[in-house]
Design a protein around this motif. Sequence first.
Motif, PDB file in Angstrom:
ATOM      1  N   GLY A   1     -13.855  -1.247  -3.325  1.00  0.00           N
ATOM      2  CA  GLY A   1     -13.256  -1.625  -1.334  1.00  0.00           C
ATOM      3  C   GLY A   1     -14.131  -2.460  -1.311  1.00  0.00           C
ATOM      4  N   ALA A   2     -13.777  -2.919   0.026  1.00  0.00           N
ATOM      5  CA  ALA A   2     -15.015  -3.840   0.868  1.00  0.00           C
ATOM      6  C   ALA A   2     -15.864  -2.534   1.545  1.00  0.00           C
ATOM      7  CB  ALA A   2     -14.173  -4.816   2.194  1.00  0.00           C
TER       8      ALA A   2
ATOM      9  N   ASP B   1     -16.476  -9.842   8.322  1.00  0.00           N
ATOM     10  CA  ASP B   1     -15.707  -9.091   7.504  1.00  0.00           C
ATOM     11  C   ASP B   1     -14.513 -10.134   7.646  1.00  0.00           C
ATOM     12  OD1 ASP B   1     -13.402  -7.517   6.587  1.00  0.00           O
ATOM     13  OD2 ASP B   1     -14.821  -5.829   7.674  1.00  0.00           O
TER      14      ASP B   1
ATOM     15  N   TYR C   1     -17.887   0.425  10.636  1.00  0.00           N
ATOM     16  CA  TYR C   1     -19.328   0.047  10.561  1.00  0.00           C
ATOM     17  C   TYR C   1     -19.371   0.905  11.253  1.00  0.00           C
ATOM     18  CZ  TYR C   1     -16.911  -4.375  10.767  1.00  0.00           C
ATOM     19  OH  TYR C   1     -15.614  -4.999  10.642  1.00  0.00           O
TER      20      TYR C   1
ATOM     21  N   ALA D   1     -11.152  -9.206   5.816  1.00  0.00           N
ATOM     22  CA  ALA D   1     -10.787  -8.836   4.532  1.00  0.00           C
ATOM     23  C   ALA D   1      -9.192  -9.280   5.088  1.00  0.00           C
ATOM     24  CB  ALA D   1     -10.125  -7.394   5.384  1.00  0.00           C
ATOM     25  N   TYR D   2      -8.971 -10.269   5.813  1.00  0.00           N
ATOM     26  CA  TYR D   2      -7.509 -10.397   6.479  1.00  0.00           C
ATOM     27  C   TYR D   2      -7.244 -11.910   6.302  1.00  0.00           C
ATOM     28  CZ  TYR D   2      -7.023  -6.179   7.373  1.00  0.00           C
ATOM     29  OH  TYR D   2      -6.615  -4.722   7.831  1.00  0.00           O
TER      30      TYR D   2
ATOM     31  N   ARG E   1      -8.598  -0.484  -5.095  1.00  0.00           N
ATOM     32  CA  ARG E   1     -10.018   0.271  -4.319  1.00  0.00           C
ATOM     33  C   ARG E   1     -11.373  -1.387  -5.421  1.00  0.00           C
ATOM     34  NH1 ARG E   1      -9.737   0.616  -1.248  1.00  0.00           N
ATOM     35  NH2 ARG E   1     -11.178   1.434  -0.456  1.00  0.00           N
TER      36      ARG E   1
END
Length: 350
Positions: A80-81, A181, A110, A183-184, A219
């Motif tokens: 995962g990130a 980041d 974070y 992620a999206y 993950r």
Amino acid sequence: MTVSKLARKTVRELTPYQSARRLGGSGDIWLNANESPFANEYNIKCDRLNRYSTCQPDELIQAYADYAGIKKEQVLTSRGADEGIELLIRAFCEPNQDSILYCPPTYGMYAISAETFDVSAKTVPLTADWQLDLATIRDNLNGVKLIFVCSPNNPTGNLLNRQDIEALLDMTADDALVVVDEAYIDFCPEASTVDLLDRYTNLVILRTLSKAFALAGLRCGFTLANPEVIELLLKVIAPYPVPVPVTDIAVQALSPAGLAKTKFQVLDLNANRAYLQAGLSMLEGVTVFDGYGNYLLVKFPDADALFAALWDHGIILRRSPIENCIRISIGNRDECEKTLAFIREQLTQN
Ligand SMILES: *Cc1c(COP(=O)(O)O)cnc(C)c1O
């Protein structure tokens, strides 16, 4: 004797991440963890499970590098990130000495990852329109090794201005890494900063298969950076970080057919987001913030009461720490319709 007293002080005092799973709830509509409503099928092979995996499986790294449009030396895969965040802190921050910096309201990991490793965190809140406060960041860079920024930002949903990210990269060029980041980002790929990787050696980008690729349970995440950073992260990563079945499934997800499916599902979810945004905006006293990921941040007259009513009705959303705001993940059309209908009913009857 209680074994708790043997634990590190930091760990005894730590409040763990309040993940959607930890917070519980029961119901039929789960729109609280930015998961995809699509459960896609994959082939699973068992013929290599007796062997350890390679640390960084070449076919997976190559597939993601091709998808991101970069070289494979610029890609690291991890659990995962979230593991990417941890590896960065472990590789770059001296405990009890260096700091990370992040800009709330934003993703909670974070701060938690830093705390776990006894690395302090400086916070510079986003401006009123949820952009980077560059002047205040500049005044707080002393001892900072990593700056985490998130675009689209979770939970607010907005994109950070690209010029600001570039200014931040220039400002910190010799002193700190800027971790964007993303992620999206697969919900708005045109907003990625990936094209800046070749220009800025201090840029790091986090990606994941958990959101648009509908593989939160797999993950699998990626850290994109210049090869020197990747080499340092490889020094601290576990010897066999990527399970064999994870590679098999991730490679299928990143194949041409897998990518086409994700693109189609992204279009579908973006349309559902527009539907929900339009429907909620029509309700009196409700503010829907523009969102670019698979979720919307929405402000209600009384978020606590509404959140509780939804919860009791089996519609599980995420209460945001921002005053009177609820974050709603974008589900399938039926889930969006039911959620909108229930909220409309609640707000008009009271
Ligand atoms: C979900 C999320 C992650 C974590 O992704 P995983 O790959 O599932 O660990 C990282 N950053 C943000 C902003 C997220 O919302």
